[in-house]
Design a protein around this motif. Sequence first.
Motif, PDB file in Angstrom:
ATOM      1  N   GLU A   1       0.834  -1.205   0.000  1.00 44.73           N
ATOM      2  CA  GLU A   1       0.000   0.000   0.000  1.00 44.73           C
ATOM      3  C   GLU A   1       0.869   1.255   0.000  1.00 44.73           C
ATOM      4  O   GLU A   1       0.601   2.216  -0.728  1.00 44.73           O
ATOM      5  CB  GLU A   1      -0.918  -0.001   1.224  1.00 44.73           C
TER       6      GLU A   1
ATOM      7  N   GLU B   1       3.938   1.532  -1.068  1.00 46.30           N
ATOM      8  CA  GLU B   1       4.604   1.652  -2.365  1.00 46.30           C
ATOM      9  C   GLU B   1       3.654   2.216  -3.412  1.00 46.30           C
ATOM     10  O   GLU B   1       4.028   3.070  -4.226  1.00 46.30           O
ATOM     11  CB  GLU B   1       5.130   0.289  -2.811  1.00 46.30           C
ATOM     12  N   GLU B   2       2.398   1.765  -3.401  1.00 46.31           N
ATOM     13  CA  GLU B   2       1.406   2.273  -4.360  1.00 46.31           C
ATOM     14  C   GLU B   2       1.163   3.759  -4.153  1.00 46.31           C
ATOM     15  O   GLU B   2       1.068   4.525  -5.118  1.00 46.31           O
ATOM     16  CB  GLU B   2       0.101   1.494  -4.219  1.00 46.31           C
ATOM     17  N   GLU B   3       1.067   4.182  -2.889  1.00 50.62           N
ATOM     18  CA  GLU B   3       0.858   5.601  -2.606  1.00 50.62           C
ATOM     19  C   GLU B   3       2.033   6.438  -3.117  1.00 50.62           C
ATOM     20  O   GLU B   3       1.842   7.505  -3.699  1.00 50.62           O
ATOM     21  CB  GLU B   3       0.678   5.814  -1.103  1.00 50.62           C
TER      22      GLU B   3
ATOM     23  N   GLU C   1       4.076   5.664  -5.552  1.00 47.24           N
ATOM     24  CA  GLU C   1       4.033   5.680  -7.010  1.00 47.24           C
ATOM     25  C   GLU C   1       3.008   6.690  -7.515  1.00 47.24           C
ATOM     26  O   GLU C   1       3.258   7.428  -8.469  1.00 47.24           O
ATOM     27  CB  GLU C   1       3.705   4.284  -7.537  1.00 47.24           C
ATOM     28  N   GLU C   2       1.845   6.751  -6.867  1.00 45.10           N
ATOM     29  CA  GLU C   2       0.801   7.706  -7.272  1.00 45.10           C
ATOM     30  C   GLU C   2       1.297   9.134  -7.105  1.00 45.10           C
ATOM     31  O   GLU C   2       1.068   9.990  -7.969  1.00 45.10           O
ATOM     32  CB  GLU C   2      -0.456   7.480  -6.446  1.00 45.10           C
ATOM     33  N   GLU C   3       1.976   9.410  -5.981  1.00 43.33           N
ATOM     34  CA  GLU C   3       2.494  10.751  -5.756  1.00 43.33           C
ATOM     35  C   GLU C   3       3.515  11.125  -6.824  1.00 43.33           C
ATOM     36  O   GLU C   3       3.513  12.257  -7.324  1.00 43.33           O
ATOM     37  CB  GLU C   3       3.123  10.843  -4.362  1.00 43.33           C
TER      38      GLU C   3
ATOM     39  N   GLU D   1       3.675   9.972  -9.888  1.00 45.25           N
ATOM     40  CA  GLU D   1       2.958  10.199 -11.143  1.00 45.25           C
ATOM     41  C   GLU D   1       2.317  11.581 -11.164  1.00 45.25           C
ATOM     42  O   GLU D   1       2.369  12.285 -12.177  1.00 45.25           O
ATOM     43  CB  GLU D   1       1.890   9.122 -11.328  1.00 45.25           C
ATOM     44  N   GLU D   2       1.721  11.998 -10.030  1.00 45.20           N
ATOM     45  CA  GLU D   2       1.089  13.319  -9.956  1.00 45.20           C
ATOM     46  C   GLU D   2       2.134  14.420 -10.150  1.00 45.20           C
ATOM     47  O   GLU D   2       1.883  15.408 -10.862  1.00 45.20           O
ATOM     48  CB  GLU D   2       0.391  13.488  -8.617  1.00 45.20           C
TER      49      GLU D   2
ATOM     50  N   GLU E   1       3.077  14.602 -13.822  1.00 48.23           N
ATOM     51  CA  GLU E   1       2.022  15.242 -14.605  1.00 48.23           C
ATOM     52  C   GLU E   1       2.057  16.747 -14.410  1.00 48.23           C
ATOM     53  O   GLU E   1       1.907  17.523 -15.359  1.00 48.23           O
ATOM     54  CB  GLU E   1       0.655  14.694 -14.200  1.00 48.23           C
TER      55      GLU E   1
END
Length: 172
Positions: free
Chosen positions: A44, A46-48, A50-52, A54-55, A58
């Motif tokens: 979880e 690691e996923e968070e 990765e999302e940060e 990516e944001e 962008e």
Amino acid sequence: MEEPVDVSDEELEEEEELEEELEETEEPEEEALDSEVSEEEDEELEEELEEELEEEEEFLEAKEKVGRREREEAEEDIVEERFYTIPLGKAWIVPRKKRAPKAARIVKSFVLKHMKVRTEAEGEEEPERLVIDNEVNEKLWNRGIEKPPRKIRVRVVKDKEGVVTVLLAEGD
């Protein structure tokens, strides 16, 4: 008054060894805590992360696009560019609560006159546009409605389509 205490080298070495032992004993406890964290929580986190990331990527891409657009617009077929110092002393003749709007009208009329902008009254199908940049407006209104500046330095740009833009001169 306290007398200085003589500490031998042996005692200093013993103290250092004790400190090292304490540090070594603390490290395994931290490792034990890390092993207690479940694999699900690790995933979880690691996923968070990765999302940060990516944001952030962008956001940086969007920022670069905006920067490119601004540069392209700035270089976009400038037909004429002039610098003017517009006197706004006449804005101070009107009543206090009407000075900043009067200063804005003075800037507009000055640019229309000096850049030879055609208006609707001359019977043209499509009148040329006059755009006053927000920075110029903020400079006029900076000290409020009662105290506009006595003069303002502007950069006036006319593009290929006949659009006249009033920008604040650099350094102001």
